[in-house]
Design a protein around this motif. Structure first.
Motif, PDB file in Angstrom:
ATOM      1  N   LYS A 193      32.476  47.195  46.673  1.00  0.00           N
ATOM      2  CA  LYS A 193      31.780  46.971  45.244  1.00  0.00           C
ATOM      3  C   LYS A 193      29.929  47.500  45.559  1.00  0.00           C
ATOM      4  N   VAL A 194      29.428  47.386  44.138  1.00  0.00           N
ATOM      5  CA  VAL A 194      27.921  47.332  44.965  1.00  0.00           C
ATOM      6  C   VAL A 194      27.616  46.539  44.084  1.00  0.00           C
ATOM      7  N   VAL A 195      26.009  45.499  45.295  1.00  0.00           N
ATOM      8  CA  VAL A 195      25.573  44.521  44.885  1.00  0.00           C
ATOM      9  C   VAL A 195      23.977  44.956  44.797  1.00  0.00           C
ATOM     10  N   LYS A 253      24.196  49.779  54.210  1.00  0.00           N
ATOM     11  CA  LYS A 253      25.027  50.527  53.612  1.00  0.00           C
ATOM     12  C   LYS A 253      26.161  50.785  55.038  1.00  0.00           C
ATOM     13  N   PRO A 254      27.042  50.025  54.252  1.00  0.00           N
ATOM     14  CA  PRO A 254      28.170  49.920  55.359  1.00  0.00           C
ATOM     15  C   PRO A 254      29.304  51.169  55.826  1.00  0.00           C
TER      16      PRO A 254
END
Length: 102
Positions: free
Chosen positions: A62-64, A55-56
């Motif tokens: 985007k979600v990867v 979790k930056p």
């Protein structure tokens, strides 16, 4: 590296921005994860499921999702393979292309 050691190594990196969650047999049974339990029953050490979440700080662009496996017991389809494929049966568990085989 057995499942217990893999989980302990993963737990060492459990600090922001990466969180680590390890599920043991009891939790896997509760969640009905029969596939993991079924494969793991063949090993000497009970299976674990390791979840790592990155979790930056700030909003992500985007979600990867990346999914991998660290199966430490696998018969490799022993009874399903023709005799000439038995020598390299462990190659199907690696990420390297067959052309890299030594």
């Amino acid at each position: 590296m057995n499942p217990e050691r893999l989980a302990k190594e993963a737990e060492k990196i459990n600090k922001a921005p990466i969180s680590v969650k390890v599920l043991d047999v009891k939790e896997l049974e509760k969640l009905g994860m029969g596939g993991i339990l079924g494969v793991g029953i063949g090993g000497a050490v009970p299976p674990r499921l390791v979840e790592l979440v990155y979790k930056p700080s700030g909003k992500a662009k985007k979600v990867v999702a990346l999914v991998g496996k660290g199966i430490t017991f696998d018969s490799g389809g022993l009874s399903l393979k023709p005799a000439q494929s038995m020598e390299t049966m462990k190659d199907d568990m690696s990420a390297r292309p067959r052309s890299w085989a030594s």
